[in-house]
Design an enzyme around this catalytic site. Sequence first.
Site, PDB file in Angstrom:
ATOM      1  CB  CYS A   1      16.657  25.449  20.359  1.00  0.00           C
ATOM      2  SG  CYS A   1      15.550  26.593  21.216  1.00  0.00           S
TER       3      CYS A   1
ATOM      4  CB  CYS B   1      16.215  29.175  18.053  1.00  0.00           C
ATOM      5  SG  CYS B   1      15.214  27.740  17.556  1.00  0.00           S
TER       6      CYS B   1
ATOM      7  CE1 TYR C   1     -16.417   0.077  44.772  1.00  0.00           C
ATOM      8  CE2 TYR C   1     -14.140   0.837  44.850  1.00  0.00           C
ATOM      9  CZ  TYR C   1     -15.342   0.720  44.186  1.00  0.00           C
ATOM     10  OH  TYR C   1     -15.476   1.236  42.912  1.00  0.00           O
TER      11      TYR C   1
ATOM     12  CG  ASP D   1     -11.400  10.757  39.525  1.00  0.00           C
ATOM     13  OD1 ASP D   1     -12.297  10.200  38.870  1.00  0.00           O
ATOM     14  OD2 ASP D   1     -10.894  11.847  39.202  1.00  0.00           O
TER      15      ASP D   1
ATOM     16  CE  LYS E   1     -18.649  13.020  41.144  1.00  0.00           C
ATOM     17  NZ  LYS E   1     -18.709  12.784  39.679  1.00  0.00           N
TER      18      LYS E   1
ATOM     19  CE  LYS F   1     -18.171   8.595  42.428  1.00  0.00           C
ATOM     20  NZ  LYS F   1     -17.140   8.810  41.390  1.00  0.00           N
TER      21      LYS F   1
ATOM     22  CB  CYS G   1      12.015  24.016  18.837  1.00  0.00           C
ATOM     23  SG  CYS G   1      13.598  24.674  18.237  1.00  0.00           S
TER      24      CYS G   1
ATOM     25  CB  CYS H   1      11.467  27.692  18.210  1.00  0.00           C
ATOM     26  SG  CYS H   1      12.249  27.829  19.836  1.00  0.00           S
TER      27      CYS H   1
ATOM     28  CD  GLU I   1     -16.438   2.476  50.545  1.00  0.00           C
ATOM     29  OE1 GLU I   1     -16.393   2.057  49.378  1.00  0.00           O
ATOM     30  OE2 GLU I   1     -16.580   1.725  51.535  1.00  0.00           O
TER      31      GLU I   1
END
Length: 681
Positions: free
Chosen positions: A446, A426, A229, A121, A329, A119, A441, A423, A117
């Site tokens: 801007c 600007c 599971y 994460d 894995k 795995k 900014c 920035c 099955e």
Amino acid sequence: MSPAEAQKRIAALRAQVAHHDELYYRKATPEITDFDYDTLKAELAGLERLFPEAATAAGAESPTARIGDDRTEGFVRVKHRLAMTTLDNTYDEGELREFHARLVKALGSEDLAYTVEPKIDGLAVSLTYEKGRLTRAVTRGDGEEGDDVTANVRTIRGLPHTLAAAPVPELIEIRGEIYLSVEEFRRINQLQEEAGEAAYANPRNLAAGTLKQLDAKLVASRKLEIVLYGMGVCEPEVVTSQTGYRDQLKRWGLPVVELFSEVRGIEAVCAAIRDLDEKRRALAYGTDGAVVKLNDFALQKKVGFRGMAADGRAEAARKLSPRWACAFKFAPDRAETRVRDITIQVGRTGALTPVAELEPVFLAGTTVKRATLHNAEEIARKDVRVGDAVLVEKAGEIIPAVVAVLVEKRPAGSAPYAFPRACPVCQTPATRGEEEVVWRCPNPNCPEKVRRRIEHFASKGCLDIDGLGEEMVDLLLRNGRIASIPDIFRLKVEDLLPLKKSGEVWAGNLIAGIAARRQADLWRVINGLGIPQVGAAAAKDLARTFRSLPGLAGATEAELLRIDGFGEKTALAVRRWFADPANRALVDELQAVGLEPTPPAAASSALAGKAFVLTGTLPTLSREEATAKIEAAGGKVSGSVSKKTHYVVAGEEAGSKLEKARALGVPVLDEKALLDLLGAD
């Protein structure tokens, strides 16, 4: 390597692994990938086997002798009735075959039945049901005890609080994984961007961090999901195999893993893993491998656990790992390329996000030219420089990210990257709040922030103005035809004619496209305003509740908190946005130029409040069209199936949502049945 060198290296590796355990399990902010972590731990385990005396002399208990510990402050700690162990894992098919060979030797048979099955994460959790009712949810913790997260787990929409069918044990610990779907991860990161905050790196870390929040309303707003599971204590026992257990979980109405297979022999196991590797990217959530288990529970008990003495007594429970299961894995999708430049992207909220401009490289099915560097601290920690050779990985199989710098290939004369303190568009000095990592900014005018706000307002998920895409917005801004969102509705054909040779055709089309959106759905306008914490789903809830912009502008915090899924953070963000004089002026100006948002239609008596879930591909309707039809009839479209779901609409390649609907007894409609229902209504 001499024993003295081995002792020094073992001590260093133990410190490194302990550091990364703290970041991964307790803080959900890892600095390295799972693959790199597993590599470190494998090196440590190898040295400890080769140099046992050096390992003993190195002092502190090795992290190879325990599982990670996810316990954090603020939660009650609860002891597991049966320890939650961790799986041995490998990236090598040869080691997987050795796992099978050990079982063959122990059990005296080559013809062993296994289950394979995905795995998932996510974050491991144990649910206790007593007399069929959910009474407690606990994280794995250190294997012996974990944190009580019952209140947060109860917010998971797809998790029944009562087992739906017999036989029901007096008591059972059901183990599984809590995760975030890819779709939900993207939605939350969009909200992060709208709030001017840093994007989350991957779904696993965000799911883990969410589950450990002390505010259950915030947890509910993030739509965690769960898949089950495994089993701890079960009194009395009701099943005899993994396959039987999965079938029983489904009968109880609990969510189970997809792409589950039962096979015999190691060749079939390897084939099933390869098949899973090909199919896993179509799943709605991240996977990082396959879990292989002996199917028969009696055989599982016979081979037992590593760390268990011959008389059956266990050492510390947190040192145990089952001999009857193994995690294979998948190696991460990585590619080597070079950083051509580091640019700063200015978001519509002003967040300054560094981006690595890369030499194009093919990765996980797409050509990657850019990768996020997250923020200034991340660049400094990894010491990413222009010209560096780097490894790029799709973090959580979603966002391309630079995961490592190949320092040995660094060109001579390179210099550390200096994050700009102004920035780049600007030149306004950037600011950063206390305890924040994002530079911003602060200039509301801007040009790049203005551009982004206009693009967002006109985009498909907002007003969906035909012909007003990014290139057109850029053309209009460069030629001074617009300077703000309301200016869109002031445009005339004669303003546009000089901008293109075929002026009359495109100008007429654009003005018609704008005119057609003057009565856009109210939720689209709310979404287009760019209120922090408010995406499309929240905008629809606000439109249904307040039915006009003035009504929303005058909403109290108490009224906002009464909306299902709205927490204090979202309610406060809405109130603050409308309290800003500049934002109120924007709303007034939009109304002055003729924007008349259309409130949602009054809910019909038959479908008012009915919850629908869409899955798979419908023959003629797009997902957006089906959603619009359902909402126009007074229904609501959700992303996950639960007992509160009234209908699941399934098309081709429908996946786990269809399976879950059947398990819960939720009516399933095809496209024709949906249209008949809507028409009959």
